[in-house]
Scaffold this active site. Sequence first.
Site, PDB file in Angstrom:
ATOM      1  N   GLY A   1      12.638  21.150   5.805  1.00  0.00           N
ATOM      2  CA  GLY A   1      11.954  21.415   7.074  1.00  0.00           C
ATOM      3  C   GLY A   1      12.676  20.762   8.232  1.00  0.00           C
TER       4      GLY A   1
ATOM      5  N   LEU B   1      -0.451   4.465   0.347  1.00  0.00           N
ATOM      6  CA  LEU B   1      -1.242   5.637   0.755  1.00  0.00           C
ATOM      7  C   LEU B   1      -0.492   6.512   1.749  1.00  0.00           C
ATOM      8  CD1 LEU B   1      -2.383   5.006   3.833  1.00  0.00           C
ATOM      9  CD2 LEU B   1      -3.926   3.548   2.556  1.00  0.00           C
TER      10      LEU B   1
ATOM     11  N   GLU C   1       0.846  -1.192   0.000  1.00  0.00           N
ATOM     12  CA  GLU C   1       0.000   0.000   0.000  1.00  0.00           C
ATOM     13  C   GLU C   1       0.879   1.240   0.000  1.00  0.00           C
ATOM     14  OE1 GLU C   1      -3.535   0.234  -0.118  1.00  0.00           O
ATOM     15  OE2 GLU C   1      -2.601   2.129  -0.665  1.00  0.00           O
TER      16      GLU C   1
ATOM     17  N   LYS D   1       8.003  -1.510  -2.381  1.00  0.00           N
ATOM     18  CA  LYS D   1       7.487  -0.694  -1.281  1.00  0.00           C
ATOM     19  C   LYS D   1       8.624  -0.097  -0.446  1.00  0.00           C
ATOM     20  CE  LYS D   1       5.023   0.961   2.042  1.00  0.00           C
ATOM     21  NZ  LYS D   1       3.796   1.616   2.225  1.00  0.00           N
TER      22      LYS D   1
ATOM     23  N   CYS E   1       5.746   5.370   8.694  1.00  0.00           N
ATOM     24  CA  CYS E   1       6.411   4.598   7.635  1.00  0.00           C
ATOM     25  C   CYS E   1       7.859   4.964   7.367  1.00  0.00           C
ATOM     26  CB  CYS E   1       5.610   4.708   6.345  1.00  0.00           C
ATOM     27  SG  CYS E   1       4.066   3.815   6.443  1.00  0.00           S
TER      28      CYS E   1
ATOM     29  N   ASN F   1       9.707   4.047  -0.343  1.00  0.00           N
ATOM     30  CA  ASN F   1       9.747   4.860   0.872  1.00  0.00           C
ATOM     31  C   ASN F   1      11.166   5.352   1.157  1.00  0.00           C
ATOM     32  OD1 ASN F   1       7.070   4.888   1.412  1.00  0.00           O
ATOM     33  ND2 ASN F   1       7.115   3.426   3.092  1.00  0.00           N
TER      34      ASN F   1
HETATM   35  C1  UDX Z   1       0.021  -0.082   8.567  1.00  0.00           C
HETATM   36  C2  UDX Z   1       0.783  -1.273   8.003  1.00  0.00           C
HETATM   37  O1  UDX Z   1       0.123  -2.422   8.184  1.00  0.00           O
HETATM   38  C3  UDX Z   1       2.200  -1.223   8.418  1.00  0.00           C
HETATM   39  O2  UDX Z   1       2.904  -2.318   7.979  1.00  0.00           O
HETATM   40  C4  UDX Z   1       2.683  -0.006   7.737  1.00  0.00           C
HETATM   41  O3  UDX Z   1       4.061   0.074   7.767  1.00  0.00           O
HETATM   42  C5  UDX Z   1       2.026   1.187   8.380  1.00  0.00           C
HETATM   43  O4  UDX Z   1       0.660   1.105   8.164  1.00  0.00           O
HETATM   44  P1  UDX Z   1      -1.334   0.761  10.501  1.00  0.00           P
HETATM   45  O5  UDX Z   1      -2.540   0.604   9.667  1.00  0.00           O
HETATM   46  O6  UDX Z   1      -0.784   2.134  10.697  1.00  0.00           O
HETATM   47  O7  UDX Z   1      -0.183  -0.144   9.883  1.00  0.00           O
HETATM   48  O8  UDX Z   1      -1.442   0.023  11.873  1.00  0.00           O
HETATM   49  P2  UDX Z   1      -2.371   0.366  13.106  1.00  0.00           P
HETATM   50  O9  UDX Z   1      -3.116   1.636  12.860  1.00  0.00           O
HETATM   51  O10 UDX Z   1      -1.504   0.194  14.285  1.00  0.00           O
HETATM   52  O11 UDX Z   1      -3.454  -0.823  13.048  1.00  0.00           O
HETATM   53  C6  UDX Z   1      -3.175  -2.151  13.150  1.00  0.00           C
HETATM   54  C7  UDX Z   1      -4.470  -2.862  13.606  1.00  0.00           C
HETATM   55  O12 UDX Z   1      -4.269  -4.270  13.550  1.00  0.00           O
HETATM   56  C8  UDX Z   1      -4.909  -2.532  15.033  1.00  0.00           C
HETATM   57  O13 UDX Z   1      -6.247  -2.123  15.057  1.00  0.00           O
HETATM   58  C9  UDX Z   1      -4.706  -3.856  15.798  1.00  0.00           C
HETATM   59  O14 UDX Z   1      -5.616  -4.043  16.842  1.00  0.00           O
HETATM   60  C10 UDX Z   1      -4.876  -4.858  14.683  1.00  0.00           C
HETATM   61  N1  UDX Z   1      -4.260  -6.180  14.938  1.00  0.00           N
HETATM   62  C11 UDX Z   1      -2.990  -6.273  15.394  1.00  0.00           C
HETATM   63  C12 UDX Z   1      -4.986  -7.324  14.685  1.00  0.00           C
HETATM   64  O15 UDX Z   1      -6.138  -7.277  14.299  1.00  0.00           O
HETATM   65  N2  UDX Z   1      -4.388  -8.543  14.887  1.00  0.00           N
HETATM   66  C13 UDX Z   1      -3.138  -8.674  15.373  1.00  0.00           C
HETATM   67  O16 UDX Z   1      -2.645  -9.769  15.573  1.00  0.00           O
HETATM   68  C14 UDX Z   1      -2.416  -7.477  15.635  1.00  0.00           C
HETATM   69  C1  UDX Z   2       4.505   7.861   3.373  1.00  0.00           C
HETATM   70  C2  UDX Z   2       4.532   7.598   1.871  1.00  0.00           C
HETATM   71  O1  UDX Z   2       4.419   8.853   1.175  1.00  0.00           O
HETATM   72  C3  UDX Z   2       3.441   6.633   1.466  1.00  0.00           C
HETATM   73  O2  UDX Z   2       3.538   6.337   0.077  1.00  0.00           O
HETATM   74  C4  UDX Z   2       3.583   5.353   2.287  1.00  0.00           C
HETATM   75  O3  UDX Z   2       2.551   4.448   1.989  1.00  0.00           O
HETATM   76  C5  UDX Z   2       3.566   5.677   3.766  1.00  0.00           C
HETATM   77  O4  UDX Z   2       4.595   6.627   4.073  1.00  0.00           O
HETATM   78  P1  UDX Z   2       3.057   9.339   5.045  1.00  0.00           P
HETATM   79  O5  UDX Z   2       4.037   8.906   6.078  1.00  0.00           O
HETATM   80  O6  UDX Z   2       1.613   9.237   5.362  1.00  0.00           O
HETATM   81  O7  UDX Z   2       3.284   8.525   3.691  1.00  0.00           O
HETATM   82  O8  UDX Z   2       3.329  10.871   4.720  1.00  0.00           O
HETATM   83  P2  UDX Z   2       4.203  11.714   3.682  1.00  0.00           P
HETATM   84  O9  UDX Z   2       3.319  12.737   3.070  1.00  0.00           O
HETATM   85  O10 UDX Z   2       4.984  10.887   2.775  1.00  0.00           O
HETATM   86  O11 UDX Z   2       5.181  12.511   4.690  1.00  0.00           O
HETATM   87  C6  UDX Z   2       6.105  11.825   5.516  1.00  0.00           C
HETATM   88  C7  UDX Z   2       6.944  12.811   6.285  1.00  0.00           C
HETATM   89  O12 UDX Z   2       7.830  13.502   5.412  1.00  0.00           O
HETATM   90  C8  UDX Z   2       6.170  13.901   7.031  1.00  0.00           C
HETATM   91  O13 UDX Z   2       6.728  14.095   8.310  1.00  0.00           O
HETATM   92  C9  UDX Z   2       6.358  15.124   6.176  1.00  0.00           C
HETATM   93  O14 UDX Z   2       6.305  16.322   6.929  1.00  0.00           O
HETATM   94  C10 UDX Z   2       7.763  14.893   5.638  1.00  0.00           C
HETATM   95  N1  UDX Z   2       8.007  15.573   4.348  1.00  0.00           N
HETATM   96  C11 UDX Z   2       7.337  15.209   3.225  1.00  0.00           C
HETATM   97  C12 UDX Z   2       8.994  16.570   4.276  1.00  0.00           C
HETATM   98  O15 UDX Z   2       9.636  16.908   5.288  1.00  0.00           O
HETATM   99  N2  UDX Z   2       9.230  17.173   3.066  1.00  0.00           N
HETATM  100  C13 UDX Z   2       8.569  16.827   1.930  1.00  0.00           C
HETATM  101  O16 UDX Z   2       8.860  17.426   0.873  1.00  0.00           O
HETATM  102  C14 UDX Z   2       7.587  15.817   2.013  1.00  0.00           C
END
Ligand code: UDX
Ligand code: UDX
Length: 431
Positions: A254, A154, A152, A205, A261, A209
């Site tokens: 910044g 996003l 993913e 992926k 991530c 990142n």
């Molecule tokens: C996601 C991705 O899965 C992770 O690999 C990526 O790098 C960041 O985004 P995220 O959606 O942010 O993670 O995780 P989080 O918001 O912590 O939610 C995970 C959910 O899984 C929780 O609601 C937790 O209760 C659930 N969970 C965890 C299960 O249902 N089963 C388990 O065994 C462990």
């Molecule tokens: C990131 C990836 O963009 C996404 O594709 C992946 O699935 C999850 O990790 P996210 O962490 O939600 O997404 O946010 P992103 O908009 O990428 O920003 C990450 C961090 O970088 C933030 O702290 C942001 O402030 C910083 N950033 C981003 C900068 O400092 N400068 C930039 O130009 C862009």
Amino acid sequence: MSSAREREPIGVIGAGYVGLVTAAGFAELGSEVWCVDIDAGRIERLERGEVPIYEPGLEQLLKRNAAKLHFTTDLDEALAHARLLFVAVGTPPTYSGDADLSAVHTVVDAIPASDGHALVMKSTVPCGTGASIQRAFAERGKGGLSYVSCPEFLREGSAMKDFLNPDRVVVGDEGDWAGDAVVELYAPLGAPLVRTDIASAEMVKLASNAFLATKISFINEIANVCEETGADVVEVARGMGLDDRIGPKFLQAGIGFGGSCFPKDVNALKQLAGNSGYHFQLLTAVIEVNELQKRRVIGKLHKHLGGLVGKRVALLGLAFKPDTDDMREASSLVLSARLNADGAAVTAYDPVVAEEARSLVSGITFADSPLHAAAGADAIVLVTEWSEFLKLDWSRLAEAMSGELVIDGRNALDPDAVRGAGLVYEGIGRR
Ligand code: UDX
Ligand code: UDX
């Protein structure tokens, strides 16, 4: 299982950021979705229509598709209705920097032997995880299960938009029914498809990142050099970004990147390389530059205010970026801890995060508006560029402050507007 006109029903394991967005997105595209989580409280809230995270557009989509969304703690319920199970459990970093795959292993252990089901990995996992899960399936008599890697991409804050308008869809599989079914699910989005092997999908992926994080650390170092040489990094980034080969995105200097991530995945890729004997030097530097960048504001405060003991500092924004309530690896955590250690009195305002942050950041006072935070402050630091901070009335803030320093940690403010209110403006790498 489903007719050509009927959309494939799916299961989603993990109702966190990624899981809920995936569930809402596929429901919007017409699938029935069984969303499973081990957190019974979270499932109850979701059943009542409450959304446990702040993500623009998510609540509307969950509401609009409520009839197609089923929330449960029972994996069997999902298995009974869907053959594809998207795994979206968290994979946080361990102390050593490797990814903690215990939640993924819990899922692998829980899924029973079957010839008609597949795990579709959305969670970010090290390259090689798919192969080791397939080995585990084979060893435990569950060789009939299929496996697909479908990372993913996003971004928090625009996750729903990113799901529905992806730059690409990556599907790593062994060319069996499960990969075909996942491709079919994404087909209505019309995005370019990269169908490949499992290990390559996993690496796409991590490498994406790591590349974006590298781009940020690169422009941050350019900003630091700009400060030494009198150039302005905003102008430099504009000039660089117009080159098609470079592009304008992720060149915003910044106070460092945070979130769930980038810090974790850059570390995990470095660690993954290290585990197989390869020293990934570039990523070591990317991480170090980011850690130093988070602390750069402290140096700027010292430069203008001298010692920080007893000085009042107002932080505008706490979340790791705008439009999210996520505090994971936020620069505000490092900043507030350092300010506390230097004896400053810190007041913070964030439009969304405040309540949750209380348990994460200690020793700071929470304000309920930017003006309230600025009252009596020697300096204001913009930490997160929420849109409401871009429209502030700087003369009112100037009246409320006792000092005159504004540090723009995201180069997001209009320097002329700040200076016009009689304040001193300092950005990151700005002239
Ligand atoms: C996601 C991705 O899965 C992770 O690999 C990526 O790098 C960041 O985004 P995220 O959606 O942010 O993670 O995780 P989080 O918001 O912590 O939610 C995970 C959910 O899984 C929780 O609601 C937790 O209760 C659930 N969970 C965890 C299960 O249902 N089963 C388990 O065994 C462990
Ligand atoms: C990131 C990836 O963009 C996404 O594709 C992946 O699935 C999850 O990790 P996210 O962490 O939600 O997404 O946010 P992103 O908009 O990428 O920003 C990450 C961090 O970088 C933030 O702290 C942001 O402030 C910083 N950033 C981003 C900068 O400092 N400068 C930039 O130009 C862009």
